[in-house]
Design an enzyme around this catalytic site. Sequence first.
Site, PDB file in Angstrom:
ATOM      1  N   ASN A 254       0.805  -1.221   0.000  1.00 55.41           N
ATOM      2  CA  ASN A 254       0.000   0.000   0.000  1.00 55.41           C
ATOM      3  C   ASN A 254       0.837   1.270   0.000  1.00 55.41           C
ATOM      4  OD1 ASN A 254       0.468  -1.329   2.588  1.00 55.41           O
ATOM      5  ND2 ASN A 254      -0.483   0.454   3.526  1.00 55.41           N
TER       6      ASN A 254
ATOM      7  N   CYS B  73       5.266  11.535  12.368  1.00 56.92           N
ATOM      8  CA  CYS B  73       4.337  12.507  12.945  1.00 56.92           C
ATOM      9  C   CYS B  73       2.920  12.383  12.414  1.00 56.92           C
ATOM     10  CB  CYS B  73       4.842  13.921  12.690  1.00 56.92           C
ATOM     11  SG  CYS B  73       6.312  14.273  13.637  1.00 56.92           S
TER      12      CYS B  73
END
Lengths: 279, 393
Positions: B158, B332
């Site tokens: 993916n 993050c």
Amino acid sequence: MWEYTDLVQEHFLHPRNVGEIENPSGVGDVGSLACGDALKLTLKVDEQDIITDAKFKTFGCASAIASSSALTEMIIGRHVDEAAKITNQDIADFLGGLPKEKMHCSVMGREALEAAIADFRGTVLPTAEGEIVCECFGVTDLEIIRAIKESNLRSVEEITNFTKAGGGCGKCEEKLRNLLQVTAGEAMEIKAVNIKPQRMTALQKIKKIEEVLEREIKPGLRKDGGDIELIDVDGDFVMVSLRGACTSCAKSQTTLKQHVEKKLRELVLDTLIVEDANS
Amino acid sequence: MNLQAETVIYMDNNATTRIAPEVLEAMMPFLTDYYGNPSSMYNFGGQVGREVAKARAGVAALLGAEPEEITFTSCGTESDSTAILSALQSFPDKRHIVTTRVEHPAIKTLCDNLDARTGHKHRVTRLKVSSDGSLDLDEYKAALADDTAIVSVMWANNETGVIFPVEEMAAIAKKRGILFHTDAVQAVGKIPINLKKLDVNFLSMSGHKLHAPKGVGVLYVRRGTPFVPFMAGGHQEKGRRGGTENVASIVGLGRACEMALEKMEEENTRVRALRDKLENGLLKTVSRSMLNGNKANRLPNTANISFEFVEGEAILLHLNRYNICASSGSACTSGSLEPSHVLRAMGVPFTAAHGSIRFSLSIYNTEQEVDFVLEKIPAIISSLRQMSPFWNE
């Protein structure tokens, strides 16, 4: 998506004081590429110890950049002694708050400020000593203890949010839990939790369960006119029977799972399953 | 909610896709007038059952499978769990699982949870990948053991779009008498698949990755494969998956599969050309940028590019100002503190892993959109690098 305040977005999109001061009075260099964020803070300090200029260079996410920008705004024009009092919470507050998973960005700001002031004064930071607890992010016990105290942290997850410690491989989780308990003044209880033997004989297990029921569970139940009896222990399944007022109490199942099972898992074995022998 | 779909440049199709207007049109009757239960005896329900059967045939056609090999589920994750847990229950004495280090969390977390290392009873071998994200078949062959219950290898990754040699790997597993599962959520609809010719026992797919709605998935179970249901319940799906059928979404998925077959060529020509233009343009105009994943052996719609010395979330939020949607393998963005496990398994250096951006296109993207992104990105990267303490020009 993170919920950033308008101020965080404003400081991220239009950061103040980006750059590096030439011939700075103090430099604070914290974080690293590997860790995913880093901040280099340079200060100009005059003869009266007033910070006349501050610039930053930051590698990191929006909240890291915004925290750095906010920090420079907060310290320019201030006396060094006054600036040294700024906490990570002050930085977060200046920005109208940070998502809790991003609090470590404000901690990085405070660390850079401390490092820069220490550099200016020619002193060594105590946190630079200490012992590394989290190897993934190179966080020391002194840093963690300080964060626990300053920000009143109450869980390993919160330690990770503030210091990043434990956010990598997770191997230091046990150490973090210890630091948390020691620092939070619960040193007494740790012993009970940590000396749990990895493998117990069935007899040892039963004795231990009985002990905990006797010491931790029964007094509370008896206060409410109830009681509990251990019926059988089969592998991880602990069969108990609730007595007295507990039998007619609608909350008895919740008591079993939330209270009895939780306590037994905590103090005996974390795989135990408590079941009501009468149901 | 104030952002209109028309104003958005959507290049995050490996995350989810827009529902095709034709798909929505096919679904609407089942969200309004035709609400009968497909299992009911009267014609008002029975006619709905016939539409579900048609959808099943549509899915089977896209996969080169038989309709009775298609089981509808709620999502790709459910299909993955069903396949793995079914194999483990079918062979309780076999306690070994072979998978890769770069699986989607749907497989990765499941295997972690079954692993002896977390106190459970299975051994898990996670195959390594090379720096371009490819598997080593020799390592794979050596990993198979007598007590291997199942192999689970994604068809296409993916994050990078890298395609794995599922055909060969499934054949090797079959020779050893081992069940083979593939998470084909990213591959289905983007590259041709013909299960009749393969030795795959289980295949997972998800509706919302190919312009059907969220909340519907498929598990293909090859005829003759032992099967134990995950969702126990009624007789729906021939007892393989209890729960009243999500009729509208199933009908939508059937239509989406028909369309995917029709558009397969466009996906592999026009969309591929757009992806190549975007990728080559970025690699050329932005210095210190690099492609993650094998360039040749890849899905036609995916480009994963690292911009060194800048952080992915910051890039995405700048792109967001222009309503450009993409995703990142940076720490993050995920809420975790470490960059993508896929890029780390490939050994992508930290300088690059934190600054990786994945663009994933669809047939709805246009050349103007690609041009717009190509125009905006160099300035974004350059402004962030000016701010980065690691950047020295």
